[in-house]
Design an enzyme around this catalytic site. Structure first.
Site: not given
Ligand code: ATP
Ligand code: LTN
Length: 359
Positions: A141, A223, A226
């Site tokens: 990040k 991965k 968003k």
């Molecule tokens: P992004 O990277 O898309 O912003 P994020 O990880 O910030 O996603 P969060 O709201 O922080 O999204 O995560 C919510 C939950 O979703 C966490 O438990 C995270 O581990 C899970 N998660 C996020 N992305 C994935 C993915 N690609 N596959 C499986 N689980 C995920």
């Protein structure tokens, strides 16, 4: 797996007392405590749903569960205030849409429970600079936000440790990317306990077997996220059926043609995982179903299965968002229940470190 292994054991630190314990099966037997959180960063994507939210519902009957909208974590990157407020409502509506029951589980918004900030400060003083420097999410990040590498972004895992330890959680259901943060929460708890005596339950991550890491449709070595610049990389639960089908049609796969898992086939491996979860079939069944068929047929089937799988969830989010007053009432209920539990842990930690009791 942690939960099955220890299910019968009593969590002696748990503060769910009689009125609070949601699903206490019999007198004096406490259920294991489960806590997780999601940042209110807009409509969730397929990875969030498969990797995290969907599993939360499955745990609701067996455990005492707390699920939180982690809005304090969100401001580690710059936010538009009105948008953050709206997304906090949306995040909460998402929990309800996933079928979580606000009477059974404790659903709450992080900033409405002051104990999170209070314990985070104490834990900051029991966390080493070197430990935080090793967190891969911080490295990622801060590379992405070079103009705003704030101290909150650096100590984010300490706030997350406070979230978990406040409720004496045994298990933390998250996607694989959060494993390191749960492990550091455990290390911090262990350090504190070894100085002051048993104060915090040691948590363990609970990572789903299938779908712990849903990959991007545009670059299956990354991965699904968003924040991806490519709109085709990520399927949002709010996407229309047509959009979903289009995104799967364009999904990047390798140059082969057989729908079969294998080394170096990250694109097709990812689609098989997704189709398997959305259709409820095992990966082997999926391979058999598409024997002799090409990638084109398979991608279309994936798009259709995912659109059907997400439809009820998406419709429910809209329904809950239409009644803000109801959401406000649930915020209040959740915050009060969470605060009652959290306050007791904070008071215990404050006493241990030598703070004067609050008036
Ligand atoms: P992004 O990277 O898309 O912003 P994020 O990880 O910030 O996603 P969060 O709201 O922080 O999204 O995560 C919510 C939950 O979703 C966490 O438990 C995270 O581990 C899970 N998660 C996020 N992305 C994935 C993915 N690609 N596959 C499986 N689980 C995920
Ligand atoms: N950091 C997590 C969200 C989160 C969380 C938590 C998850 C905040 N506090 C406590 C589990 C337990 C994320 O970004 N996905």
């Amino acid at each position: 797996m942690l939960i099955e292994k220890n299910y019968a054991t009593i969590n002696k630190n748990a503060y769910f007392d009689k009125g609070e314990a949601i699903n206490m099966p019999e007198e004096n037997v406490r259920k294991k405590v489960v806590l997780s959180g999601i940042q209110p960063s807009g409509i969730p994507h397929l990875g969030n749903y498969i990797g995290a939210i969907r599993n939360w519902k499955r745990m609701e009957d067996e455990f005492d569960c707390l699920y939180m909208i982690a809005n304090m974590h969100s401001i580690t990157v710059r936010q538009d205030p009105a948008k953050l407020r709206r997304q906090t409502y949306e995040g909460f509506a998402t929990l309800l849409a996933a079928g979580l029951d606000p009477e059974k589980s404790i659903l709450f918004v992080q900033n409405q429970v002051p104990a999170h900030a209070e314990l985070a400060w104490i834990l900051n003083c029991y966390t080493m600079f070197g430990e935080m420097s090793r967190m891969t999410q911080f490295k990622d990040k801060s590379a992405k936000n070079a103009e705003n590498i704030n101290v909150g972004l650096f100590t984010y895992p300490v706030l997350m440790a406070a979230d978990i330890l406040l409720y004496q959680a045994d298990a933390v259901p998250v996607g694989a990317d959060q494993k390191q943060h749960v492990e550091i929460a455990r290390d911090i708890a262990q350090r504190f306990n070894s100085i002051y005596g048993d104060t915090f339950t040691l948590p363990e991550p609970y990572i789903p077997e299938a779908g712990a890491r849903i990959m991007s449709l545009a670059d299956p070595d990354k991965k699904m996220s968003k924040s991806d610049d490519n709109p085709n990389a990520c399927v949002l639960v709010s996407d229309s059926k047509d959009d979903i089908i289009r995104k799967f049609r364009r999904a990047v796969t390798d140059s082969g043609s057989e729908v079969r898992r294998g080394e170096g086939k990250s694109g097709i491996n990812n689609l098989i995982t997704i189709y398997s979860v959305a259709s409820g079939k095992s990966a082997e069944e999926v391979e058999r179903e598409f024997e002799g068929k090409g990638y084109g047929d398979f991608k279309l089937a994936c798009g259709e299965a995912v659109a059907d799988f997400l439809r009820p969830f998406r419709e429910n989010i809209d329904r809950y968002m239409a009644d803000k007053a109801h959401l406000d009432a649930l915020f209040k209920l959740g915050a009060e229940r969470a605060a009652r539990i959290a306050r007791r842990t904070v008071e215990k930690a404050e006493k241990r470190v030598g703070f004067i009791k609050k008036p």
